[in-house]
Enzyme design. Structure first.
Site, PDB file in Angstrom:
ATOM      1  N   LYS A  25       0.825  -1.207   0.000  1.00 35.68           N
ATOM      2  CA  LYS A  25       0.000   0.000   0.000  1.00 35.68           C
ATOM      3  C   LYS A  25       0.863   1.262   0.000  1.00 35.68           C
ATOM      4  O   LYS A  25       0.617   2.195  -0.771  1.00 35.68           O
ATOM      5  CB  LYS A  25      -0.933  -0.007   1.217  1.00 35.68           C
ATOM      6  CG  LYS A  25      -1.967  -1.127   1.187  1.00 35.68           C
ATOM      7  CD  LYS A  25      -2.759  -1.181   2.488  1.00 35.68           C
ATOM      8  CE  LYS A  25      -3.756  -2.321   2.487  1.00 35.68           C
ATOM      9  NZ  LYS A  25      -4.524  -2.408   3.753  1.00 35.68           N
ATOM     10  N   ALA A  60      -0.622   0.786   6.009  1.00 30.40           N
ATOM     11  CA  ALA A  60      -0.943  -0.087   7.141  1.00 30.40           C
ATOM     12  C   ALA A  60      -1.932  -1.164   6.719  1.00 30.40           C
ATOM     13  O   ALA A  60      -2.735  -0.968   5.806  1.00 30.40           O
ATOM     14  CB  ALA A  60      -1.509   0.724   8.305  1.00 30.40           C
ATOM     15  N   ASP A  61      -1.855  -2.294   7.406  1.00 27.76           N
ATOM     16  CA  ASP A  61      -2.826  -3.363   7.194  1.00 27.76           C
ATOM     17  C   ASP A  61      -3.073  -4.057   8.529  1.00 27.76           C
ATOM     18  O   ASP A  61      -2.116  -4.356   9.258  1.00 27.76           O
ATOM     19  CB  ASP A  61      -2.320  -4.379   6.172  1.00 27.76           C
ATOM     20  CG  ASP A  61      -3.391  -5.394   5.822  1.00 27.76           C
ATOM     21  OD1 ASP A  61      -4.250  -5.075   4.972  1.00 27.76           O
ATOM     22  OD2 ASP A  61      -3.394  -6.491   6.415  1.00 27.76           O
ATOM     23  N   THR A  62      -4.338  -4.286   8.836  1.00 28.43           N
ATOM     24  CA  THR A  62      -4.720  -4.885  10.113  1.00 28.43           C
ATOM     25  C   THR A  62      -5.354  -6.251   9.885  1.00 28.43           C
ATOM     26  O   THR A  62      -6.220  -6.402   9.023  1.00 28.43           O
ATOM     27  CB  THR A  62      -5.688  -3.971  10.880  1.00 28.43           C
ATOM     28  OG1 THR A  62      -5.058  -2.709  11.128  1.00 28.43           O
ATOM     29  CG2 THR A  62      -6.084  -4.588  12.220  1.00 28.43           C
ATOM     30  N   GLY A  94       0.310  -4.272  10.596  1.00 32.08           N
ATOM     31  CA  GLY A  94       1.579  -4.012   9.934  1.00 32.08           C
ATOM     32  C   GLY A  94       1.628  -2.566   9.493  1.00 32.08           C
ATOM     33  O   GLY A  94       0.634  -2.033   8.984  1.00 32.08           O
TER      34      GLY A  94
END
Length: 218
Positions: free
Chosen positions: A69, A91-93, A128
């Protein structure tokens, strides 16, 4: 501070913080922490598919998606070629219980399945985060560096009845949230306890980000 130091500060380009996410909660977390931020969504959708091997270690998967991203947003800035200093955050959750990763629900039934699976148990929320520092100078002068990390918190759900799940689904929070709930909203009523940073659960570990990169706050 000397006159020269003051002049140097005034002449130094101001860093622009760019968030490679459409998530209003991530933007709000940054703004609440005093970080002026602009949202930069790449024109081309980011391919978020991962190979099975990538999913074996969820923290690494979250880091890889965060990098994708942020990297896509950096490509947009490179194409625009507007000189300046940029900090780009991706970010990635992920919500993880045992060996299962819970992403965003596909539909109402999927959201209901997730909440039933999480009911009365403890799961991990992994976010992340990838921070890219980009300097675009005049001409073709480019400087680029990045760092990616994952932060993990734990959430214990209450024992939920079918009625409680149905009532929560009616509020509409589930459909763009990993694990089908939003702890910063009505989803807090589903939670018995947490361990770790709340902002990691919400979607961006701003506390850790600013402790390591205080210059983001200007």
């Amino acid at each position: 501070m000397t006159d020269q130091q003051s002049a140097d500060q005034q002449s130094a380009p101001q860093m622009k913080v760019m968030l490679a996410s459409a998530s209003p909660r991530r933007k709000q977390l940054l703004e609440d922490a005093g970080v002026p931020v602009r949202v930069l969504i790449p024109k081309e959708p980011v391919d978020e598919t991962l190979d099975e091997d990538d999913l074996v270690i969820p923290a690494e998967a979250a880091k890889k998606l965060a990098e994708k991203k942020a990297g896509a947003a950096v490509q947009e800035l490179l194409a625009a070629n507007e000189p300046g200093m940029y900090a780009v955050i991706g970010a990635d959750t992920m919500v993880v219980k045992g060996q299962e990763i819970f992403g965003k629900p596909r539909n109402l039934e999927d959201a209901k399945r997730m909440l039933r699976a999480l009911s009365g148990t403890t799961h991990q929320v992994i976010t992340g985060t990838s921070l890219w520092m980009l300097m675009l100078g005049e001409g073709e002068e480019v400087s680029l560096a990045y760092r990616t990390f994952a932060d993990t918190s734990s959430v214990k759900f209450k024992e939920l009845t079918d009625e409680q799940i149905a009532d929560y689904l009616k509020c509409g929070e589930s459909f763009d949230k990993a694990g089908a709930y939003a702890i910063q909203g009505e989803g807090a009523n589903l939670v018995e306890s947490t361990q770790g940073a709340l902002d990691t659960i919400i979607g961006l570990p701003v506390g850790r980000l600013l402790s390591e990169y205080p210059e983001l706050a200007g």
